[in-house]
Design an enzyme around this catalytic site. Structure first.
Site, PDB file in Angstrom:
ATOM      1  CE  LYS A 229      -4.376  -1.921   1.246  1.00  0.00           C
ATOM      2  NZ  LYS A 229      -5.490  -2.073   2.154  1.00  0.00           N
ATOM      3  NE  ARG A 264      -7.891  -8.257  -0.008  1.00  0.00           N
ATOM      4  CZ  ARG A 264      -7.421  -7.472  -0.972  1.00  0.00           C
ATOM      5  NH1 ARG A 264      -6.426  -6.641  -0.728  1.00  0.00           N
ATOM      6  NH2 ARG A 264      -7.955  -7.505  -2.176  1.00  0.00           N
TER       7      ARG A 264
END
Ligand code: 9MG
Length: 295
Positions: A229, A264
């Site tokens: 991210k 995840r």
């Protein structure tokens, strides 16, 4: 000396999964959208998606998360029908996977379609706020991931604002658990996610990651998604998402130490290896419980 125990509630029962596993399980990301922030899009190619999911399971993923709608700001919108058309052939091809297949969707019609096609978990970044989603999820009987997001994917990163990000995300998730209860979805079916990167600045993400132990008070297992991210890129000065593995692993192990139940990730073998070492050093066999911290 006070001992604080950071322990996740057990995962909902899922085929092939130990609900009380002593280490977090890895959820591999399989992206069949047209584009994605991380450069892993399979552009609707069902065959490659099936292959990728199988490779992730072979590499140690306990489950996979299949998504057909990009949450990247500026991504082209996908109709509900297109979403279903991309997901169903992949689900069909994964019927014999032997591990749960989660589907990432915000749409009630998609939830109904994928539940009928064998999905094992519904992962909703809008925490079942979409029209009809609570009812569709309840009718499916499947475990649900409720994620916090401020705003909409297209605009969420333009100016995220909170007075107290941790308190507000906790309160939001508690309110969605209550909405689920009213719709007939038991707390034992719910997995919670603070939504790292979804309407949050770097400082908001860091505050939430530091505060993960507080989320156990909500009584549900935690799913954490940080893989590649942009806050990792911002801190590590790495503009290319595909080169953010070291930072992703560092944050994954931070979340593991604080009792995350599901991680995840894009990079399954690397995360599985990092967790194996983390577990060997600090797991129950070492005499120290990884979910226990002394202060
Ligand atoms: C679909 N998706 C992208 N990032 C995610 C995250 O961090 N959590 C969950 N639950 N879903 C995500």
């Amino acid at each position: 000396m006070m001992t604080r125990v950071f322990r996740s509630a057990p995962l909902p029962p899922l085929p092939g999964l130990d609900p009380d596993a002593a280490r977090p399980v890895v959820m591999g990301i399989v992206n069949v959208s047209d584009d994605s922030f991380s450069g892993d899009s399979l552009k609707g190619d069902a065959g490659r998606a099936i292959q990728q999911a199988r490779a992730q399971v072979a590499a140690g993923a306990a489950m996979v998360d299949l998504g057909a709608e990009s949450t990247r700001p500026g991504a082209a919108p996908v109709s509900v029908q297109q979403e279903i058309d991309r997901l169903l052939p992949v689900l069909e091809g994964l019927r014999d996977l032997g591990k749960p297949v989660s589907v990432d969707t915000r749409h009630a019609a998609t939830m109904r379609a994928v539940a009928a096609a064998g999905a094992a978990i519904l992962n909703d970044i809008s925490a079942l706020e979409g029209e009809g989603s609570l009812a569709a999820a309840a009718a499916s009987g499947l475990p649900i991931v409720l994620m916090h997001m401020q705003g909409e994917p297209g605009t969420m990163q333009s100016a995220p604002q909170y007075d107290d990000v941790v308190a507000e995300v906790l309160a939001y998730l508690e309110s969605r658990i209550a909405a689920c209860a009213a719709a007939g979805i038991a707390r034992a079916k719910i997995i919670l996610d603070p939504g790292i990167g979804f309407g949050k600045t770097v400082a908001h993400n860091l505050a939430l990651l530091r505060a993960l132990p507080r989320f156990h008070g909500l009584g549900c297992p935690l799913l954490i998604g940080v893989s590649r991210k942009s806050f990792i890129g911002a801190i590590a000065h790495e503009p290319d998402p595909a080169r953010r593995l070291p930072g992703s692993l560092a944050v994954a192990l931070h979340a593991a130490t604080r009792g995350a139940a599901i991680l995840r990730v894009h990079d399954v073998p690397e995360t599985v290896q990092a967790l194996a070492l983390w577990h060997a050093i600090s797991g129950p066999e070492s005499g120290g419980n990884p979910a226990v911290q002394k202060s």
